[in-house]
Design a protein around this motif. Sequence first.
Motif, PDB file in Angstrom:
ATOM      1  N   UNK A 139       3.575  -0.942  -1.145  1.00 48.18           N
ATOM      2  CA  UNK A 139       4.784  -1.006  -1.961  1.00 48.18           C
ATOM      3  C   UNK A 139       5.034   0.381  -2.545  1.00 48.18           C
ATOM      4  N   UNK A 140       6.135   0.989  -2.120  1.00 51.00           N
ATOM      5  CA  UNK A 140       6.490   2.341  -2.591  1.00 51.00           C
ATOM      6  C   UNK A 140       5.323   3.322  -2.428  1.00 51.00           C
ATOM      7  N   UNK A 181      -0.864   0.915  -2.246  1.00 54.70           N
ATOM      8  CA  UNK A 181      -1.483  -0.252  -1.624  1.00 54.70           C
ATOM      9  C   UNK A 181      -1.680  -1.354  -2.658  1.00 54.70           C
ATOM     10  N   UNK A 182      -1.186  -2.520  -2.337  1.00 59.25           N
ATOM     11  CA  UNK A 182      -1.360  -3.697  -3.194  1.00 59.25           C
ATOM     12  C   UNK A 182      -2.261  -4.679  -2.455  1.00 59.25           C
ATOM     13  N   UNK A 183      -3.369  -5.071  -3.072  1.00 59.73           N
ATOM     14  CA  UNK A 183      -4.321  -5.988  -2.458  1.00 59.73           C
ATOM     15  C   UNK A 183      -4.220  -7.363  -3.123  1.00 59.73           C
ATOM     16  N   UNK A 184      -3.956  -8.374  -2.332  1.00 66.59           N
ATOM     17  CA  UNK A 184      -3.884  -9.740  -2.856  1.00 66.59           C
ATOM     18  C   UNK A 184      -5.279 -10.337  -3.018  1.00 66.59           C
TER      19      UNK A 184
END
Length: 228
Positions: free
Chosen positions: A16-17, A20-23
């Motif tokens: 995202x932009x 890193x986004x980790x769920x």
Amino acid sequence: MSSYIELKNFSQSFQVNGSKVTLFNDLDLSITQGQSYAITGPSGAGKSSLLMLMSGLEHPTSGQGVYVKGGHKQSLEFLRPDIGFIFQQFHLLPELTALNNVALPLKLRGDKHAEDKARVWLEKVGLIHRINHKPSELSGGEQQRVAIARALVFEPGFIFADEPTGNLDQQSATEIADILFSCCQENNAGLVVVTHSETLASRAQHIFSLAGGQLKQTANEMLKAVSC
């Protein structure tokens, strides 16, 4: 021998932009046919993503998933013909009647008795008197009943439900939960429900909470005590 789904070291992340986004990371989970499961947790925790991953409709960033049927191990892609999905927004085709919405999965499989089987299932969910009505002519609870009948009409081994009572009032939510759990039990289908409702979650045999990237099993008795 019951079929089952097994996830090992599942991780899911996205960009995202440029960040890193980790769920979740290294998540393990087993789902057995004939058992019911609820996954709870805050918005944005990744519950719906996990549902799509365990159904084989999406691929994890890393990890291994297997579908075991008749003692044979296969990739989760082989699970797709054996699953039914129920969504919060119903996702019925507006131009089709209740009968034809339910019959559609069977017609796509070439079943010559699709409409007869659809009638049986609409009767099971209490809508035999509404078979010729289109979704716009049905209440939210009635539309969800149609969606349940559509998901179960071809007798899949597993049902995945994403917030199935999220758009319903309390009475309709209770009725839908009764139908969903009883129909899955009758068909020996594994049921996985993603929900914010502790009342709905407490009806499952196995309850998990997904938060902060961790999936933890919750004692059913404890959750029932909280929701009563």
